[in-house]
Design a protein around this motif. Sequence first.
Motif, PDB file in Angstrom:
ATOM      1  N   LEU A  53      52.716  45.267 -12.765  1.00 23.86           N
ATOM      2  CA  LEU A  53      52.504  45.626 -11.368  1.00 23.86           C
ATOM      3  C   LEU A  53      53.348  46.858 -11.049  1.00 23.86           C
ATOM      4  CD1 LEU A  53      51.094  44.945  -8.744  1.00 23.86           C
ATOM      5  CD2 LEU A  53      52.971  43.387  -8.193  1.00 23.86           C
ATOM      6  N   LEU A  54      52.722  48.028 -11.138  1.00 23.64           N
ATOM      7  CA  LEU A  54      53.429  49.294 -10.969  1.00 23.64           C
ATOM      8  C   LEU A  54      53.155  49.932  -9.612  1.00 23.64           C
ATOM      9  CD1 LEU A  54      52.720  50.718 -14.537  1.00 23.64           C
ATOM     10  CD2 LEU A  54      54.922  49.880 -13.698  1.00 23.64           C
ATOM     11  N   SER A  55      51.877  50.133  -9.286  1.00 25.28           N
ATOM     12  CA  SER A  55      51.519  50.862  -8.071  1.00 25.28           C
ATOM     13  C   SER A  55      51.871  50.059  -6.823  1.00 25.28           C
ATOM     14  CB  SER A  55      50.026  51.174  -8.076  1.00 25.28           C
ATOM     15  OG  SER A  55      49.687  51.972  -9.192  1.00 25.28           O
ATOM     16  N   TYR A  56      52.327  50.784  -5.804  1.00 16.73           N
ATOM     17  CA  TYR A  56      52.696  50.189  -4.524  1.00 16.73           C
ATOM     18  C   TYR A  56      53.721  49.077  -4.723  1.00 16.73           C
ATOM     19  CZ  TYR A  56      48.269  52.508  -3.581  1.00 16.73           C
ATOM     20  OH  TYR A  56      47.253  53.429  -3.512  1.00 16.73           O
ATOM     21  N   ASN A  57      54.687  49.348  -5.578  1.00 18.55           N
ATOM     22  CA  ASN A  57      55.649  48.309  -5.899  1.00 18.55           C
ATOM     23  C   ASN A  57      57.037  48.918  -6.109  1.00 18.55           C
ATOM     24  OD1 ASN A  57      56.422  45.672  -6.321  1.00 18.55           O
ATOM     25  ND2 ASN A  57      55.935  45.659  -8.491  1.00 18.55           N
ATOM     26  N   THR A  58      58.028  48.037  -6.142  1.00 17.17           N
ATOM     27  CA  THR A  58      59.401  48.420  -6.417  1.00 17.17           C
ATOM     28  C   THR A  58      59.985  47.425  -7.415  1.00 17.17           C
ATOM     29  OG1 THR A  58      60.284  47.075  -4.611  1.00 17.17           O
ATOM     30  CG2 THR A  58      59.717  49.358  -4.094  1.00 17.17           C
ATOM     31  N   GLY A  59      61.112  47.776  -7.988  1.00 13.65           N
ATOM     32  CA  GLY A  59      61.770  46.879  -8.933  1.00 13.65           C
ATOM     33  C   GLY A  59      63.179  47.338  -9.234  1.00 13.65           C
ATOM     34  N   THR A  60      63.881  46.538 -10.019  1.00 14.10           N
ATOM     35  CA  THR A  60      65.251  46.858 -10.387  1.00 14.10           C
ATOM     36  C   THR A  60      65.290  47.564 -11.736  1.00 14.10           C
ATOM     37  OG1 THR A  60      65.511  44.717 -11.468  1.00 14.10           O
ATOM     38  CG2 THR A  60      66.143  44.865  -9.142  1.00 14.10           C
ATOM     39  N   GLY A  61      66.464  47.912 -12.178  1.00 14.52           N
ATOM     40  CA  GLY A  61      66.605  48.519 -13.493  1.00 14.52           C
ATOM     41  C   GLY A  61      68.000  49.033 -13.744  1.00 14.52           C
ATOM     42  N   LYS A  62      68.126  49.829 -14.788  1.00 15.75           N
ATOM     43  CA  LYS A  62      69.388  50.442 -15.174  1.00 15.75           C
ATOM     44  C   LYS A  62      69.125  51.900 -15.549  1.00 15.75           C
ATOM     45  CE  LYS A  62      71.704  46.404 -15.554  1.00 15.75           C
ATOM     46  NZ  LYS A  62      72.878  46.025 -14.733  1.00 15.75           N
ATOM     47  N   TYR A  63      70.107  52.752 -15.262  1.00 15.00           N
ATOM     48  CA  TYR A  63      70.113  54.110 -15.809  1.00 15.00           C
ATOM     49  C   TYR A  63      71.332  54.221 -16.703  1.00 15.00           C
ATOM     50  CZ  TYR A  63      70.827  59.146 -16.243  1.00 15.00           C
ATOM     51  OH  TYR A  63      71.052  60.407 -16.747  1.00 15.00           O
ATOM     52  N   ILE A  64      71.106  54.631 -17.954  1.00 15.97           N
ATOM     53  CA  ILE A  64      72.151  54.651 -18.972  1.00 15.97           C
ATOM     54  C   ILE A  64      72.225  56.045 -19.579  1.00 15.97           C
ATOM     55  CG2 ILE A  64      72.929  53.609 -21.135  1.00 15.97           C
ATOM     56  CD1 ILE A  64      71.001  51.215 -20.326  1.00 15.97           C
ATOM     57  N   SER A  65      73.415  56.629 -19.597  1.00 16.09           N
ATOM     58  CA  SER A  65      73.623  57.951 -20.182  1.00 16.09           C
ATOM     59  C   SER A  65      75.112  58.173 -20.365  1.00 16.09           C
ATOM     60  CB  SER A  65      73.040  59.039 -19.269  1.00 16.09           C
ATOM     61  OG  SER A  65      73.058  60.315 -19.897  1.00 16.09           O
ATOM     62  N   ASN A  66      75.475  58.952 -21.376  1.00 11.26           N
ATOM     63  CA  ASN A  66      76.877  59.328 -21.599  1.00 11.26           C
ATOM     64  C   ASN A  66      77.808  58.129 -21.717  1.00 11.26           C
ATOM     65  OD1 ASN A  66      76.254  62.024 -21.643  1.00 11.26           O
ATOM     66  ND2 ASN A  66      76.932  62.446 -19.553  1.00 11.26           N
ATOM     67  N   GLY A  67      77.316  57.015 -22.286  1.00  8.27           N
ATOM     68  CA  GLY A  67      78.160  55.851 -22.476  1.00  8.27           C
ATOM     69  C   GLY A  67      78.419  55.049 -21.225  1.00  8.27           C
ATOM     70  N   LYS A  68      77.655  55.337 -20.153  1.00  7.21           N
ATOM     71  CA  LYS A  68      77.832  54.654 -18.879  1.00  7.21           C
ATOM     72  C   LYS A  68      76.496  54.092 -18.405  1.00  7.21           C
ATOM     73  CE  LYS A  68      82.234  55.551 -17.758  1.00  7.21           C
ATOM     74  NZ  LYS A  68      83.222  54.543 -17.327  1.00  7.21           N
ATOM     75  N   MET A  69      76.567  53.188 -17.419  1.00 13.61           N
ATOM     76  CA  MET A  69      75.359  52.543 -16.903  1.00 13.61           C
ATOM     77  C   MET A  69      75.535  52.239 -15.424  1.00 13.61           C
ATOM     78  SD  MET A  69      73.827  48.860 -18.121  1.00 13.61           S
ATOM     79  CE  MET A  69      75.364  48.010 -17.747  1.00 13.61           C
ATOM     80  N   ILE A  70      74.467  52.479 -14.649  1.00 19.27           N
ATOM     81  CA  ILE A  70      74.461  52.096 -13.240  1.00 19.27           C
ATOM     82  C   ILE A  70      73.216  51.269 -12.944  1.00 19.27           C
ATOM     83  CG2 ILE A  70      75.809  54.096 -12.468  1.00 19.27           C
ATOM     84  CD1 ILE A  70      73.154  55.334 -11.462  1.00 19.27           C
ATOM     85  N   ASP A  71      73.298  50.452 -11.898  1.00 21.97           N
ATOM     86  CA  ASP A  71      72.139  49.707 -11.425  1.00 21.97           C
ATOM     87  C   ASP A  71      71.252  50.630 -10.595  1.00 21.97           C
ATOM     88  OD1 ASP A  71      72.833  47.153 -12.476  1.00 21.97           O
ATOM     89  OD2 ASP A  71      74.298  46.915 -10.864  1.00 21.97           O
ATOM     90  N   ILE A  72      69.954  50.524 -10.801  1.00 25.97           N
ATOM     91  CA  ILE A  72      69.011  51.356 -10.060  1.00 25.97           C
ATOM     92  C   ILE A  72      67.892  50.495  -9.488  1.00 25.97           C
ATOM     93  CG2 ILE A  72      69.467  53.393 -11.474  1.00 25.97           C
ATOM     94  CD1 ILE A  72      66.750  52.861 -12.893  1.00 25.97           C
ATOM     95  N   VAL A  73      67.141  51.098  -8.598  1.00 26.91           N
ATOM     96  CA  VAL A  73      65.878  50.536  -8.125  1.00 26.91           C
ATOM     97  C   VAL A  73      64.815  51.614  -8.275  1.00 26.91           C
ATOM     98  CG1 VAL A  73      66.806  48.826  -6.554  1.00 26.91           C
ATOM     99  CG2 VAL A  73      66.509  51.156  -5.754  1.00 26.91           C
ATOM    100  N   TRP A  74      63.588  51.202  -8.514  1.00 26.71           N
ATOM    101  CA  TRP A  74      62.499  52.162  -8.666  1.00 26.71           C
ATOM    102  C   TRP A  74      61.427  51.871  -7.635  1.00 26.71           C
ATOM    103  CZ3 TRP A  74      57.675  50.186  -9.665  1.00 26.71           C
ATOM    104  CH2 TRP A  74      57.606  48.894 -10.222  1.00 26.71           C
ATOM    105  N   SER A  75      60.643  52.903  -7.333  1.00 24.62           N
ATOM    106  CA  SER A  75      59.580  52.778  -6.336  1.00 24.62           C
ATOM    107  C   SER A  75      58.412  53.668  -6.733  1.00 24.62           C
ATOM    108  CB  SER A  75      60.107  53.196  -4.959  1.00 24.62           C
ATOM    109  OG  SER A  75      59.079  53.154  -3.986  1.00 24.62           O
ATOM    110  N   LYS A  76      57.207  53.101  -6.675  1.00 22.69           N
ATOM    111  CA  LYS A  76      55.984  53.860  -6.974  1.00 22.69           C
ATOM    112  C   LYS A  76      54.986  53.593  -5.853  1.00 22.69           C
ATOM    113  CE  LYS A  76      52.319  54.226 -10.533  1.00 22.69           C
ATOM    114  NZ  LYS A  76      52.202  55.709 -10.505  1.00 22.69           N
ATOM    115  N   ASP A  77      54.655  54.631  -5.084  1.00 22.89           N
ATOM    116  CA  ASP A  77      53.883  54.461  -3.857  1.00 22.89           C
ATOM    117  C   ASP A  77      52.374  54.398  -4.048  1.00 22.89           C
ATOM    118  OD1 ASP A  77      56.248  54.456  -2.450  1.00 22.89           O
ATOM    119  OD2 ASP A  77      56.147  56.581  -1.919  1.00 22.89           O
ATOM    120  N   GLY A  78      51.855  54.841  -5.200  1.00 19.65           N
ATOM    121  CA  GLY A  78      50.404  54.842  -5.410  1.00 19.65           C
ATOM    122  C   GLY A  78      50.073  54.974  -6.877  1.00 19.65           C
ATOM    123  N   ASP A  79      48.779  54.881  -7.197  1.00 23.95           N
ATOM    124  CA  ASP A  79      48.354  54.863  -8.599  1.00 23.95           C
ATOM    125  C   ASP A  79      48.855  56.051  -9.396  1.00 23.95           C
ATOM    126  OD1 ASP A  79      47.066  52.478  -8.229  1.00 23.95           O
ATOM    127  OD2 ASP A  79      45.053  53.334  -8.086  1.00 23.95           O
TER     128      ASP A  79
END
Length: 377
Positions: free
Chosen positions: A303-329
């Motif tokens: 379920l991608l379109s018109y949806n949101t979700g959680t996640g992680k962004y990882i780079s340079n040996g570090k990690m943060i919590d993220i959220v993503w959003s996709k407004d349409g197809d």
Amino acid sequence: MKKQLVSALLVLTMCTSLIACGKDEADDTAADDTASNTVQEVVEPVDDSAAFWEQVSEDGKVRSYLTGDWVDAQYGRQRPVAVMIENTKACLPQYGIGNAGVIYECVVEGGITRMMAIFDDYSGLDQIGNIRSSRPYYVYFASEYDAIYMHAGGNPAAFELIDDKNLVDNINALTVEGTKGKAAAFRTGKGEHTLYTNSDGIAKGIEKLGYDTELPANYEPHFTFAADGNDLSSGEDCQAIQLYYYTNKPYWIYNEDDGLYYRYEFNQKQVDAITGEQLTAKNIIIQNVEWWTYEGSQYLGYLLSYNTGTGKYISNGKMIDIVWSKDGDTDITHYYDLNSGEEIQLNVGVTWIQACQRDYTDETVYYADKSEFSKAN
């Protein structure tokens, strides 16, 4: 969608099912022997004050929309090509995948994963693939980049998006295969794991189908990049990631010497057959997605379109919590820092997006130190 609204909405809806960072890690020398010894060419913009995407180097290079790195202008401003790549043990090693600027990996039916490699510069590659069939979620992903999408057939849900909704310009390799050098796709044998393309083949397919190779004037780059780097200073340490995918059991190991994560699967290094080099990423995005199984089949849906979700962004040996959003197809998926609500800025380099079934995200383990990963495995 305004940033303030995005932040409020996403923080409200994403507070559930955030994955805790396990303090288990990896062997300090796991990636040392794979670190590249190649000296990178230092390229500077002619005008440091120019906006990131408007920068031009003295030799005419521009910023890649996929990686933010310097590329030849003829490649950096043409439509990218997205190629479906098989990822079973029988197909390894894959060809040409190391040249991709962005790679998506998702679990498909039977627990195996499949990849989609996105290229802006696919020149000089004698073999790419092997090519496998489409799934609907990859159609959505490819459309976000206005990419020309190459695949070998697909399931009904994928063709509904390709043929009925026309979400992408596609090249079905099964309909354009022939002799290498004369067709868009070619076989190296008789089995199902033997269908490939190459630089000339992609060009032939595009020409045959009459697709425009120029990006539209109003093209919106998929990512934003930190021109001076993003050290994720507020993030947690993350030097190893063990993904829950149970068939190929992939993991990433961070190498401090070059600031890259090195990819392993099937208990071995994952390499590009053309170069023999191990696959690496500067940025890893974990995108947790709601999913289902199509009735009467083993095919998965995300379920991608018109949806949101959680996640992680990882780079340079570090990690943060993220959220993503996709407004349409065909709308771009945007990724936001959970704490600040600001859209994340990637570090310049290759990005892997690991789409993960939300029900299983707790089974992915993040290790603050590589030695703990080594002990656990």
